[in-house]
Design an enzyme around this catalytic site. Structure first.
Site, PDB file in Angstrom:
ATOM      1  N   GLY A 180     -64.857 -39.438 -83.872  1.00 53.66           N
ATOM      2  CA  GLY A 180     -65.555 -38.528 -84.559  1.00 53.66           C
ATOM      3  C   GLY A 180     -65.960 -38.997 -85.894  1.00 53.66           C
ATOM      4  O   GLY A 180     -66.094 -40.264 -86.138  1.00 53.66           O
ATOM      5  N   SER A 181     -66.565 -38.179 -86.720  1.00 54.75           N
ATOM      6  CA  SER A 181     -66.971 -38.550 -88.118  1.00 54.75           C
ATOM      7  C   SER A 181     -65.892 -38.987 -89.042  1.00 54.75           C
ATOM      8  O   SER A 181     -64.923 -38.560 -89.024  1.00 54.75           O
ATOM      9  CB  SER A 181     -67.830 -37.662 -88.706  1.00 54.75           C
ATOM     10  N   THR A 182     -66.056 -39.722 -89.938  1.00 51.05           N
ATOM     11  CA  THR A 182     -65.467 -40.407 -90.899  1.00 51.05           C
ATOM     12  C   THR A 182     -64.663 -39.141 -91.848  1.00 51.05           C
ATOM     13  O   THR A 182     -63.553 -39.050 -91.880  1.00 51.05           O
ATOM     14  CB  THR A 182     -66.064 -41.508 -91.878  1.00 51.05           C
TER      15      THR A 182
ATOM     16  N   THR B  90     -64.429 -36.123 -90.656  1.00 50.40           N
ATOM     17  CA  THR B  90     -63.167 -35.243 -89.895  1.00 50.40           C
ATOM     18  C   THR B  90     -61.982 -35.994 -89.504  1.00 50.40           C
ATOM     19  O   THR B  90     -60.934 -35.676 -89.452  1.00 50.40           O
ATOM     20  CB  THR B  90     -63.891 -34.717 -88.451  1.00 50.40           C
ATOM     21  N   GLY B  91     -62.142 -37.525 -89.549  1.00 48.63           N
ATOM     22  CA  GLY B  91     -61.286 -38.408 -89.138  1.00 48.63           C
ATOM     23  C   GLY B  91     -60.105 -38.184 -90.507  1.00 48.63           C
ATOM     24  O   GLY B  91     -59.045 -38.260 -90.403  1.00 48.63           O
TER      25      GLY B  91
ATOM     26  N   GLU C  32     -61.449 -43.694 -84.592  1.00 47.94           N
ATOM     27  CA  GLU C  32     -62.529 -44.390 -83.943  1.00 47.94           C
ATOM     28  C   GLU C  32     -63.537 -43.334 -84.815  1.00 47.94           C
ATOM     29  O   GLU C  32     -63.990 -42.250 -84.426  1.00 47.94           O
ATOM     30  CB  GLU C  32     -62.905 -44.378 -82.816  1.00 47.94           C
TER      31      GLU C  32
ATOM     32  N   CYS D 221     -72.321 -44.537 -82.430  1.00 48.73           N
ATOM     33  CA  CYS D 221     -71.538 -44.925 -83.815  1.00 48.73           C
ATOM     34  C   CYS D 221     -71.914 -46.402 -84.046  1.00 48.73           C
ATOM     35  O   CYS D 221     -72.008 -46.885 -85.136  1.00 48.73           O
ATOM     36  CB  CYS D 221     -69.988 -44.783 -83.361  1.00 48.73           C
TER      37      CYS D 221
HETATM   38  P1  NAD Z   1     -67.321 -34.557 -85.578  1.00 50.89           P
HETATM   39  O1  NAD Z   1     -66.237 -35.447 -86.559  1.00 50.89           O
HETATM   40  O2  NAD Z   1     -67.922 -33.705 -86.015  1.00 50.89           O
HETATM   41  O3  NAD Z   1     -66.419 -34.036 -84.257  1.00 50.89           O
HETATM   42  C1  NAD Z   1     -65.659 -34.929 -83.422  1.00 50.89           C
HETATM   43  C2  NAD Z   1     -64.545 -34.074 -82.751  1.00 50.89           C
HETATM   44  O4  NAD Z   1     -63.540 -33.395 -83.756  1.00 50.89           O
HETATM   45  C3  NAD Z   1     -64.972 -32.724 -81.996  1.00 50.89           C
HETATM   46  O5  NAD Z   1     -64.309 -32.668 -80.670  1.00 50.89           O
HETATM   47  C4  NAD Z   1     -64.722 -31.590 -83.001  1.00 50.89           C
HETATM   48  O6  NAD Z   1     -64.476 -30.502 -82.364  1.00 50.89           O
HETATM   49  C5  NAD Z   1     -63.479 -32.063 -83.456  1.00 50.89           C
HETATM   50  N1  NAD Z   1     -62.938 -31.573 -84.872  1.00 50.89           N
HETATM   51  C6  NAD Z   1     -63.937 -30.984 -85.749  1.00 50.89           C
HETATM   52  N2  NAD Z   1     -63.295 -30.990 -87.158  1.00 50.89           N
HETATM   53  C7  NAD Z   1     -61.940 -31.180 -86.738  1.00 50.89           C
HETATM   54  C8  NAD Z   1     -60.924 -30.920 -87.546  1.00 50.89           C
HETATM   55  N3  NAD Z   1     -60.856 -30.290 -88.707  1.00 50.89           N
HETATM   56  N4  NAD Z   1     -59.652 -31.268 -86.822  1.00 50.89           N
HETATM   57  C9  NAD Z   1     -59.418 -31.849 -85.856  1.00 50.89           C
HETATM   58  N5  NAD Z   1     -60.672 -31.958 -84.919  1.00 50.89           N
HETATM   59  C10 NAD Z   1     -61.803 -31.510 -85.592  1.00 50.89           C
HETATM   60  O7  NAD Z   1     -67.924 -35.899 -84.852  1.00 50.89           O
HETATM   61  P2  NAD Z   1     -69.294 -35.789 -83.888  1.00 50.89           P
HETATM   62  O8  NAD Z   1     -70.374 -34.960 -84.875  1.00 50.89           O
HETATM   63  O9  NAD Z   1     -68.754 -35.054 -82.653  1.00 50.89           O
HETATM   64  O10 NAD Z   1     -69.667 -37.049 -83.403  1.00 50.89           O
HETATM   65  C11 NAD Z   1     -70.302 -37.991 -84.166  1.00 50.89           C
HETATM   66  C12 NAD Z   1     -69.556 -38.797 -85.127  1.00 50.89           C
HETATM   67  O11 NAD Z   1     -68.691 -39.757 -84.381  1.00 50.89           O
HETATM   68  C13 NAD Z   1     -70.332 -39.959 -86.076  1.00 50.89           C
HETATM   69  O12 NAD Z   1     -70.133 -40.330 -87.206  1.00 50.89           O
HETATM   70  C14 NAD Z   1     -70.028 -41.027 -85.094  1.00 50.89           C
HETATM   71  O13 NAD Z   1     -70.348 -42.360 -85.741  1.00 50.89           O
HETATM   72  C15 NAD Z   1     -68.603 -40.976 -84.809  1.00 50.89           C
HETATM   73  N6  NAD Z   1     -68.301 -41.835 -83.582  1.00 50.89           N
HETATM   74  C16 NAD Z   1     -67.347 -42.750 -83.348  1.00 50.89           C
HETATM   75  C17 NAD Z   1     -67.098 -43.694 -82.616  1.00 50.89           C
HETATM   76  C18 NAD Z   1     -66.333 -44.881 -82.794  1.00 50.89           C
HETATM   77  O14 NAD Z   1     -65.833 -45.377 -81.674  1.00 50.89           O
HETATM   78  N7  NAD Z   1     -65.952 -45.284 -83.841  1.00 50.89           N
HETATM   79  C19 NAD Z   1     -67.725 -43.342 -81.545  1.00 50.89           C
HETATM   80  C20 NAD Z   1     -68.620 -42.375 -81.325  1.00 50.89           C
HETATM   81  C21 NAD Z   1     -69.015 -41.530 -82.503  1.00 50.89           C
END
Ligand code: NAD
Length: 486
Positions: free
Chosen positions: A230-232, A234-235, A252, A286
């Site tokens: 997911g996003s940095t 949220t990571g 990731e 990503c």
């Molecule tokens: P996001 O971070 O908003 O959400 C990802 C997941 O995390 C979702 O399932 C969401 O419900 C969950 N989430 C949200 N808040 C949370 C929390 N506080 N604790 C735990 N889980 C939580 O990301 P997104 O908008 O779904 O995806 C887009 C982002 O993902 C972009 O920044 C993209 O670059 C990144 N991405 C990275 C890769 C990679 O492999 N590096 C691949 C695909 C997407």
């Protein structure tokens, strides 16, 4: 509730969670939209804390026998899950297009890619290493499974990025609970439901809900590892929350991949490749090329070819066969992308193509847009728009363009394009990114390590390095001479 995709064998219109091998609905449900029409196509349960606790408890119980199941048996099951997905590939492609928006070609890439991933990861193993085997001592290094894995998945590649977690977890001997993105839960819920007869109950579960559910998972005492994409931002939350129980984490995260184009390219040939590097999956990728640095000597020619190619691209509903790029997947992301367009307009940047969004369109559609040489510190260049708006930037000096490419908190991917292969390689090796593609892009493999440098992530997926992240290292030493029994 009617769903808009065709219903064939095995995939019906009900979407349920799977906990301890059983289908589970919910008192509360949330809507899932087709982004091409902004209409609700299905509803999914919203998990309660009790649902998650039951899934974790079942996964912990199942871990006892699953971790003791012979590796070959686990591998065969993972491969069989791939076969099952393949049997239903057409359904999953249609469902993926309906919930994610991506057109057929991209849905096919994702679904058939997921099948291949199951089969290839199923061939992997981490054999014991014998470090010493003398008359006196035997010392081995081995991998043991961790326990319960929580997989948290984003909305851009909902199936593939779940499979990147499910397959290695199961091969490693872990049990796993998948939490899809609230925006794209349908394929993941259906996949987990559809393979339950291949697995003991509790080995593979799925729970749906909003971001709160993600937080409960990262803090849960019974979960040993979080595999997160997911996003940095949220990571960082995930890492903070996982610290309370010292969970293992694989993160990731986002990226701002540079593409560097040398002066010796053929503009006509490179333009379509750059286009797809940047706009594949409607730039909700990503690893999309998010900043394209073109050598001054070919800048105008490459820009013009890119614009000409971009004008041929059909943006529309992914269910239409001629569509090449779909909509933005969800409304919050659409609003975010609109902001980047507004920012470019407000700052007077030049749109080489696109630039104006029809906000009254039926779906969350955004035109393919290229911005001509905006400032390096503009939001468009410095941030991750995650939508089809691409900055083209000029460069003249090699050291300078490398410094600009690396001047970012991210380090996920990068590409270099040119005829002089030595120069291409020389530049590529100086880029701070987990994957550097030279004269190609988006080539992934289950056997190729994937992960981000800097704030694009921690750890890796795929390859034996990725598999190892689903395990503990264990050293076992045996003193054959002075043991307690002698
Ligand atoms: P996001 O971070 O908003 O959400 C990802 C997941 O995390 C979702 O399932 C969401 O419900 C969950 N989430 C949200 N808040 C949370 C929390 N506080 N604790 C735990 N889980 C939580 O990301 P997104 O908008 O779904 O995806 C887009 C982002 O993902 C972009 O920044 C993209 O670059 C990144 N991405 C990275 C890769 C990679 O492999 N590096 C691949 C695909 C997407």
């Amino acid at each position: 509730m009617t769903v808009e995709y065709s219903v064939r064998i095995g995939i019906d219109a009900d979407f349920v969670m799977t906990i301890n091998g059983e289908s589970v609905g919910g008192a509360n449900v949330s809507d899932v939209y087709n982004p091409a029409t902004r209409s609700v196509i299905a509803q999914v349960p919203v998990a309660t804390r009790d649902d998650l606790d039951r899934a974790v408890e079942a996964a912990r119980t199942a871990f006892l026998s699953w971790s003791a199941t012979p590796l070959a048996e686990r591998q065969a099951i993972v491969s069989a899950i791939g076969d099952r997905l393949e049997e239903h590939a057409e359904d999953f492609m249609a469902l993926l297009t309906a919930e994610q928006g991506k057109p057929r070609a991209m849905a096919e890439w994702e679904v058939l890619g997921s099948v291949a991933w199951f089969r290839e990861i199923a061939k992997q193993s981490l054999p014991e290493e014998v470090l010493e085997d003398s008359a006196e001592r035997r010392v081995i290094s081995r991998h043991t499974p961790l326990g319960v894995v929580g997989a948290i998945v984003p909305w851009n590649f909902p199936i593939l990025l779940a499979v990147w977690k499910i397959a290695p977890a199961l091969v490693a001997g872990d049990t796993i609970i998948v939490k899809p993105s609230p925006f794209t839960p349908l394929c993941d819920l259906k996949l987990v439901e559809l393979v339950q007869d291949l697995l003991p109950p509790g080995v593979l579960s799925a729970v749906s809900g909003d971001d709160e559910l993600g937080k409960w998972m990262t803090a849960h005492e019974g979960i040993a590892k979080i595999a997160f994409t997911g996003s940095t931002d949220t990571g960082k939350h995930v890492m903070r929350s996982a610290a309370s129980t010292l969970k293992r984490i694989t993160l990731e995260l986002g990226g701002n991949d540079p593409a560097i184009v040398l002066g010796d390219v053929d503009p006509k040939k490179v333009a379509p490749q750059l286009f797809w590097a940047a706009f594949q999956n409607n730039a909700q990728f990503c690893n999309a090329a998010k900043r394209v640095y073109v050598h001054d000597s070919v800048y105008d020619a490459v820009r013009d070819e890119l614009v000409e190619y971009a004008r041929t691209i059909v943006v529309g509903n992914g269910a239409d066969p001629e569509t090449q790029l779909g909509p933005i997947q969800n409304e919050p992301q659409y609003r975010k992308v609109v902001e980047y367009f507004d920012d470019c307009t407000a700052n007077g940047y030049t749109f080489a193509v696109g630039g104006s969004i029809d906000q009254a369109a039926e779906g969350w559609f955004v035109p393919v847009t290229v911005v001509d040489n905006p400032p390096e510190n503009s939001r468009l260049v410095a941030e991750e728009p995650f939508g089809p708006i691409l900055p083209l930037l000029r460069w003249t000096d090699e050291a300078d363009v490398i410094a600009r490419a690396n001047d970012t908190l991210w380090g996920l991917g990068a590409t270099v394009w040119g005829a002089d292969l030595q120069a291409v390689e020389r530049i590529g090796k100086q880029l701070e990114a987990g994957t550097v593609w030279l004269n190609e892009v988006h080539q992934y493999s289950p056997h190729q390590v994937f992960g981000g440098h800097k704030q694009s992530g921690i750890g890796a997926e795929n390859s034996l390095h990725g598999l190892a992240e689903y395990t503990n290292h264990q050293t076992v030493t045996l003193n054959k001479v002075t043991g307690a029994v002698s």
